[in-house]
Write an enzyme that holds these catalytic residues in place. Structure first.
Site, PDB file in Angstrom:
ATOM      1  N   ASP A 475       0.902  -1.009   0.134  1.00 50.61           N
ATOM      2  CA  ASP A 475       0.176  -0.001  -0.107  1.00 50.61           C
ATOM      3  C   ASP A 475       0.807   1.191   0.147  1.00 50.61           C
ATOM      4  OD1 ASP A 475      -2.471  -0.985  -0.250  1.00 50.61           O
ATOM      5  OD2 ASP A 475      -2.935  -1.143   2.091  1.00 50.61           O
ATOM      6  N   THR A 477      -0.557   4.711   1.301  1.00 46.94           N
ATOM      7  CA  THR A 477      -0.838   5.595   2.508  1.00 46.94           C
ATOM      8  C   THR A 477      -0.513   4.749   3.901  1.00 46.94           C
ATOM      9  OG1 THR A 477      -2.398   6.622   1.424  1.00 46.94           O
ATOM     10  CG2 THR A 477      -2.660   6.909   3.643  1.00 46.94           C
ATOM     11  N   GLY A 755      -5.034   2.971  -3.768  1.00 44.75           N
ATOM     12  CA  GLY A 755      -6.268   3.397  -4.463  1.00 44.75           C
ATOM     13  C   GLY A 755      -6.381   4.913  -4.806  1.00 44.75           C
ATOM     14  N   LYS A 808      -6.236  -6.130  -6.338  1.00 42.92           N
ATOM     15  CA  LYS A 808      -5.232  -6.652  -5.720  1.00 42.92           C
ATOM     16  C   LYS A 808      -5.280  -8.243  -5.502  1.00 42.92           C
ATOM     17  CE  LYS A 808      -3.983  -4.160  -1.754  1.00 42.92           C
ATOM     18  NZ  LYS A 808      -3.691  -3.740  -0.492  1.00 42.92           N
ATOM     19  N   ASP A 827      -4.841  -2.761   4.742  1.00 43.79           N
ATOM     20  CA  ASP A 827      -5.430  -2.313   6.161  1.00 43.79           C
ATOM     21  C   ASP A 827      -7.064  -2.461   6.103  1.00 43.79           C
ATOM     22  OD1 ASP A 827      -6.070  -0.388   4.185  1.00 43.79           O
ATOM     23  OD2 ASP A 827      -4.818   1.175   5.156  1.00 43.79           O
ATOM     24  N   ASN A 830     -11.794  -4.849   2.919  1.00 43.30           N
ATOM     25  CA  ASN A 830     -11.664  -5.499   1.662  1.00 43.30           C
ATOM     26  C   ASN A 830     -10.488  -6.004   1.129  1.00 43.30           C
ATOM     27  OD1 ASN A 830     -14.678  -5.098   1.247  1.00 43.30           O
ATOM     28  ND2 ASN A 830     -14.271  -3.166   0.531  1.00 43.30           N
ATOM     29  N   ASN A 893      26.653 -36.566  12.309  1.00 42.99           N
ATOM     30  CA  ASN A 893      26.159 -38.168  12.198  1.00 42.99           C
ATOM     31  C   ASN A 893      26.815 -38.872  11.314  1.00 42.99           C
ATOM     32  OD1 ASN A 893      23.082 -36.479  12.561  1.00 42.99           O
ATOM     33  ND2 ASN A 893      23.118 -38.642  12.967  1.00 42.99           N
ATOM     34  N   ASP A 927      23.261 -31.932  19.426  1.00 44.99           N
ATOM     35  CA  ASP A 927      21.610 -31.906  19.307  1.00 44.99           C
ATOM     36  C   ASP A 927      21.318 -30.562  20.063  1.00 44.99           C
ATOM     37  OD1 ASP A 927      21.230 -33.965  17.566  1.00 44.99           O
ATOM     38  OD2 ASP A 927      20.804 -35.519  19.148  1.00 44.99           O
TER      39      ASP A 927
END
Length: 1292
Positions: A475, A477, A755, A808, A827, A830, A893, A927
């Site tokens: 975004d 803002t 937007g 988006k 934020d 939607n 190992n 370990d």
């Protein structure tokens, strides 16, 4: 009006000890009872439907009797001596069916009755100065009781339930018993010098037990600390600020501080945290699907209207449409309002559900843990296979030497037991239980540190996923900008402009070729340049059309949207607006149109007095929003000073407002103004209004729910009158430019999805460094493209302006299809679909709605883009930490397994170069200690110098293979040289027992120091040499290194008989340390002199050969495998398969769960609890709980009751695993061999014995199987994942 007779209610009184009491069932007069299965109207189905199976036999109760019974069921004396007149259980009756709850609410007296009984006011709320202790005692707080965590002793018991540790403990006890017998039950022994040998045979058994206790304790302590950390983080995750009215003022408080009797404000995007009764508001609609499963948006009715409907239509079917109840867990979709809180915490509907569904089981592994489980399982199988092979090699040699073995039976048994202990210890060393522990520690450490960096991790797997993000859709803002908005320029009407910078015209370019010659004045003098009527219209456009509120106690006077706060500050500072509450006190709102990110505007219709007709009123609709969208709605514009534009035709309306009709030239002029503001990175907001004689206006389509309101906002937004345009400055956040450069340096593409106006978006993207000449596009154009065009354009897309949430989401969807790992910020409510779809969703902690936060994986507590860079760094740190430990673990190992195997087979008496206790100390080092040290490395800036790892990249890279195999070769060469040639190098005679012990001590000491220095080398995963980078910031690493160093020195000085060592000389210490320190130059040599390409050419033939041989071995074993798996359907082969009924509900056993409850249950899953990474946690590849339960039923007699969530507990599942295994075979052999060496002989089982008797694990006993011609196979369930979980291996 006479009080209506409420319908009777039937309640089941046959259920004993019901807690809470069953919900009363409404009976409509003359219609019989209302069943819980009744359609449509009952939108809140009760979870206790099974309690009402015999409704005909239930007595009928009136609402007053139901309330009386609820009071009787309450804790005795709860309300005695208090000022409150209603109990929590009585208020809890409001959580059930609307019609039942309506009559109970009516019986309680509606809002007036609740005010009196709760001692509160719906106008002023609770008093801020009151003592709330009594209220909290009776009605509780809005905090669920802490989940009861496992005590430390229980965690230790769970860690000790590891089959290998149990077997090792049993072997240690037997060794201790034999040692005690050797020490105190046999004659003393003498060495060649005639000295009596010390009786210390019992010490090894004690040492093994002590080592087991240490391993168990360390693992349990790690788990305990981890649970505490995540509980603390989880509590912080749920905290947020909400708005309530106290002492008549609106204020923000923590969600945990809400009390019964509070008056709470809600608006679109809020998640309701408590239960309540709706007081008043406008157009309130809620999504209660999370609580009831009902997907439709439910319109809420103010309580007073609902009570009036009850009085008017008692018992009628139309009462179903009345719903004044606000349910916790619901989401506000539209409108705003206030409600009276009646139930909080465990007394609320959502609280009760959360308490019922609490479960410690069924937790999912993160993707990183899933990958490591596969690696750990492979390592464990190879190590386990080596240990089993070693055991049987030693066993066959032991049995072959029995005829010539003249030792006593006790000594023979002890010798055999030593073989068993070495083999079992080798399994303990080979099983990489530190791998999952490293993931857990790395994630716990990272999430805690990320919180300090303003990243609150809600979903644990997002932490590791973010490290490999390839693109970020951000975004503008508040994320890239400071979200501290200020009105700095503007134009009122068409002819009067103002600017914060005196003398600077905001519209020079716009004035060219225009008939308007606007004057530019200082923003502080604008009030004197406009008429009182215009000032009133402008002020009302701002303070009527807002959802923000005034909070004098806050550092920011206006609380709400930053854009609205900027407009309100402008009106207060420059238009002489008074206190917001007083300006809105006489406001008569007729309809509210909340902000919609799709429409990009919001509006309100207000009833005002008509100045031209005293005593009459009219309705004025104010709209504000995105300037170019609002401009398209305008057909006229106010004129402030007609003298500035003499050629313009002006008119005056009935209110005295001077205006002019807007033609295309006027709109072009305003559009140029908008562009000139946007080029200065200003956010532009347009203001318009329209007058109506009445509401709703004639000819408008009316709402189905409320005929007093219009249905479509679009009907309103035409023929509007332009009031003005304002430019709002939102400066870039400090550090954003550098953060964007860091992303690009790290191979992460940053895209702006906003937007805002395309010109503003492009200007700010240029300032940030996001726009570098790529594609800039608007949302409508993006939507209109076909799939091929869109996919071809997306790689070049840098700015998507005027985008809707659907745009988006579409962008995220296409990026994921293209193989990208996508992070998204959002934020708004939607934004939830895009946040959910993204690999990592970031929500805003300050400006974000609660719906957005619930949909996100990480919450940015400061709404700052630079915090995303910190999340990226920590994600890479987590992945790197696990790879560092994996590189270290596999090296040890390989070395430990080969070293133990070769030395034990070569030794004439079957003794390994290292004893069981020494191996357990090495196991503890590699370990637990190494996991703590390597999993806590903080991120460094150099991590940004490499691109993100592809999704399909393996955990072990070529560079890691090169380092692991190279270091393993060096360690094996050094250890074998010391073990086989050390006696000659040191000149030790075969008869010198102490010298030989000293030589073995040097081998052990050197091996441990090689691991110690190799741990430092493994701090880097690339071919760079600075493996000490950032070590000064990792206090954990330095502390663990000090503990390992001190522990080894202490063992070498005081370990003695327990570790089968003796004190060594200074020269021996020098040799040990030099050999150990050689790990560093070996690491440098491998990085500098062995290119990855050369290593690939060398290792590739071996890898191909190994895979070919291993593949054929797997095929052969599977071909002869006696236990064939039942084939699965295609659906069941899918790991995400969950059986469902035709209605869509999840099925577990005999239980069906509503999708809403299932969703809540899944939300409760937090993190896979791994008990220090014990072996029985490594046996499964990730599968759904249902598949584990289904697969395990065949080995259990009877039916196991699933837990409330429909899945069995992990402990119960573990108990049901078949125990027939290679470890079981090894545990059984001692009894057979013990009988042989003691002179016992096996006897044939009697013919009449139960030949088909089954063992406890569900398999036929060896004798029974042999008699029935069945093959006997001891398959290690801890290694093969209980038959069913092998499907992944079969496919490979």
């Amino acid at each position: 009006m006479p009080r209506p007779e409420p319908p009777t209610i039937r309640i089941d009184t046959s259920v004993s000890n019901a807690s809470p009491p069953p919900s009363p069932t409404l009976v409509k007069p003359g219609d019989g009872h209302l069943s819980l299965e009744s359609p449509s109207g009952d939108r809140r189905p009760s979870s206790a439907s099974s309690d009402f199976s015999n409704m005909s036999s239930q007595p009928t109760l009136s609402p007053s009797e139901v309330l009386k019974q609820a009071l009787e069921d309450e804790n005795p004396g709860l309300l005695e001596g208090s000022q409150y007149k209603v109990s929590p259980k009585q208020l809890g009756l409001l959580n059930h069916h609307e019609q039942q709850a309506l009559y109970i609410l009516y019986e309680l007296g509606g809002l007036d009755g609740l005010q009196d009984k709760l001692q509160c006011s719906i106008e002023t709320g609770l008093s801020s100065d009151s003592d709330f202790s009594e209220r909290k005692r009776i009605y509780d707080t809005n905090v669920l009781p802490d989940r009861k965590s496992k005590p430390l002793w229980k965690l230790m018991l769970l860690a000790l339930s590891d089959k290998m540790l149990i077997l090792l403990s049993v072997a240690a006890v037997i060794s201790f018993a034999l040692g005690m017998y050797e020490s105190f039950g046999t004659p003393p022994k003498y060495d060649k010098a005639g000295n009596e040998e010390p009786k210390v045979d019992w010490i090894e058994g004690v040492a093994i037990l002590v080592a087991v206790v240490v391993v168990v304790s360390v693992g349990a302590l790690n788990d305990w600390q981890k649970e505490l950390q995540f509980a603390k983080l989880n509590k912080r995750k749920d905290d947020r600020e909400v708005k309530v009215i106290r002492s008549g003022k609106t204020c923000s408080i923590s969600v945990y501080d809400i009390l019964a009797g509070d008056v709470m404000l809600i608006e679109p995007g809020d998640m309701v945290p408590v239960d309540g009764v709706y007081i008043n508001g406008h157009g309130l609609r809620c999504d209660e699907s999370a609580a009831t499963g009902e997907t439709d948006a439910l319109k809420k009715t103010p309580c007073n209207e609902a009570m009036a409907a009850v009085e008017k239509e008692a018992g009628s079917s139309s009462i179903h449409a009345v719903d004044p109840f606000i349910l916790s867990g619901s989401k506000v979709l539209e409108g705003f309002g206030t409600f009276l809180v009646v139930a909080v915490g465990p007394n609320s509907a959502n609280g009760k559900t959360m308490m019922d569904l609490r479960s410690d089981e069924g937790e999912e592994a993160t993707p990183l843990q899933g990958k490591l489980n596969v690696i750990a399982e492979t390592i464990a199988k190879w190590g386990g296979g080596a240990s089993v092979l070693l055991f049987f090699v030693l066993l066959f040699r032991f049995l072959g030497e029995l005829p010539s073995n003249h030792q006593t039976p006790t000594e023979k048994g002890e010798q055999f037991l030593n073989y068993l202990i070495i083999a079992v210890t080798l399994i303990a060393v080979a099983v990489p239980e530190g791998l999952p522990l490293a993931v857990t520690l790395a994630l716990a450490f990272a999430t805690k540190r990320m919180l300090r960096d303003n990243n609150l991790v809600r979903v644990l797997k997002s932490c590791e996923t973010m490290g490999n993000a390839t693109t970020i859709c951000s975004d503008k803002t508040g994320t890239l900008t400071q979200n501290k908005m200020t009105v700095v320029e503007g134009t009122i009407g068409l002819d009067t402009s103002f600017s914060a910078k005196v003398g600077v015209s905001a519209d020079d370019s716009a004035e060219k070729n225009s008939e308007f010659k606007s004057s530019v004045t200082a923003i502080g003098e604008i009030q004197s340049r406009i008429s009182p009527l215009i000032k009133t219209i402008l002020s009302q456009s701002i303070y009527y059309n807002t959802t923000a509120f005034e909070d004098e106690s806050s550092s920011e006077i206006f609380i709400g949207s930053k854009t609205e706060s900027a407009l309100l500050n402008f009106a207060r500072n420059y238009l002489a607006m008074g206190p917001l509450a007083s300006e809105r006190s006489d406001m008569k709102m007729t309809q509210l149109f909340p902000f919609d990110s799709a429409k990009k505007c919001m509006g309100v219709a207000v009833e005002l007095p008509d100045p031209s007709n005293p005593g009459q009123t009219f309705v004025r609709a104010f709209v504000k929003g995105a300037s170019e969208i609002v401009l398209a709605q305008a057909s006229s514009a106010i004129v402030v000073n007609s003298d500035l534009s003499p050629g313009v035709v002006v008119m005056t309306d009935a209110d005295g407002v001077v205006y002019t009709e807007m033609d295309s030239e006027h709109k072009e002029y305003v559009a140029n103004l908008i562009t000139s503001y946007a080029e200065k990175s200003l956010r532009t907001i347009g203001l318009v209004y329209r007058d109506f004689p009445s509401w709703p206006p004639a000819g408008f389509e009316l709402s189905d729910d409320d005929p007093k309101q219009i249905k479509n906002f679009s009907d309103l937004t035409c023929d509007m009158r332009w009031v003005g345009l304002v430019g709002i400055m939102d400066p870039l956040r400090e550090g954003v430019v550098e953060a964007v450069k860091d992303c690009q340096r790290a191979g992460v593409v940053v895209r702006m999805v906003t937007g805002d106006n395309i010109v503003t978006a492009k200007a700010i993207a240029t300032d940030c460094g996001i726009y570098t000449g790529g594609v800039v596009m608007q949302g409508p154009e993006f939507r209109a493209m076909d799939a091929k065009e869109r996919d071809a354009m997306i790689p070049k897309l840098q700015v998507l302006a005027r985008s809707s949430p659907q745009d988006k989401r579409l962008l995220v969807q296409r990026l994921k299809k293209m193989g990208e790992t996508v992070a998204v910020t959002g934020d708004g409510t939607n934004d939830a679909p895009a946040l959910t779809m993204a690999d990592v969703g970031f929500s805003m902690g300050i400006a974000g709605t609660e719906v957005a936060k619930e949909a996100s994986d990480i919450i940015l507590m400061d709404d700052n883009f630079t915090s995303i860079i910190k999340a990226l760094l920590w994600g890479r740190a987590v992945n790197d930490a696990v790879k560092k430990f994996l590189q270290f673990q596999v090296t040890v190992n390989i070395t430990a397994v080969l070293l133990t195997f070769v030395s034990a087979v070569e030794s004439s008496d079957g003794e390994s170069v290292m004893t069981a206790v020494q191996l357990l100390w090495v196991n503890l080092i590699m370990d637990t200690f190494a996991a703590l040290a390597l999993a806590t490395d903080p991120p460094t800036r150099s991590m940004l110098d490499r691109p993100p790892s592809p999704k399909n990249e393996g955990m072990i890279t070529l560079t890691m293979w090169k380092m692991m195999i190279g270091q393993a070769i060096f360690q094996l060469a050094a250890t074998f040289t010391l073990h086989f040639a050390g006696q000659k190098i040191w000149g030790i005679d075969d008869d010198d027992s102490r010298g030989l012990q000293r030589m073995s001590s040097v081998v052990f000491n050197s091996f441990v120091w090689m691991q110690f220095f190799n741990m430092f080398v493994n701090r880097r995963l690339d071919n760079k040499l600075n493996f000490l980078e950032g070590i000064s910031h990792n206090y954990f690493f330095m502390a663990i290194a000090a503990i390992m160093c001190g522990g080894q020195v202490l063992i070498m000085f005081v370990g003695g008989n327990a570790f089968s060592i003796v004190r060594i000389t200074g020269v021996d210490w020098a040799v040990s340390l030099i050999i150990g320190a050689l790990s560093i130059p070996v690491g440098i040599f491998l990085r500098l002199c062995v290119p990855d390409s050369f290593a690939y050419r060398v290792y590739r033939p071996f890898g191909i050969t190994f895979r070919f041989v291993w593949g054929w071995l797997v095929r052969i074993v599977l071909f002869f495998w006696p236990f064939k798996k039942k084939s699965k359907s295609k659906d069941e082969e899918n790991e995400d398969y969950v059986p469902r009924s035709p209605g869509g509900t999840s099925i577990y056993g005999n239980y069906e769960w509503n999708p809403a409850i299932e969703k809540v249950r899944e939300d409760l899953i937090f993190i896979k609890t791994i008990r220090g990474g014990r072996a029985n946690e490594l046996k499964f590849k990730p599968r759904k709980i249902y598949q584990h339960w289904k697969a395990s039923r065949s080995s259990v007699s009877g039916i196991a009751s699933p837990d409330r969530a429909g899945a069995p507990s992990a402990l119960a599942t573990a108990m049901r695993k078949r125990s027939g295994s290679s470890l079981g075979a090894m545990a059984m052999v001692p009894s057979i061999v013990g009988g042989a060496v003691a002179g016992w002989s096996p006897i044939e089982k009697p013919e009449n014995a139960a030949a088909t008797e089954e063992t406890n694990d569900g398999l036929l006993s060896p004798t029974s199987a042999a008699k029935h011609g069945r093959k006997v196979s001891f398959s290690d369930s801890s290694m093969t994942s209980g038959r069913t979980a092998e499907s992944g291996s079969d496919k490979s």
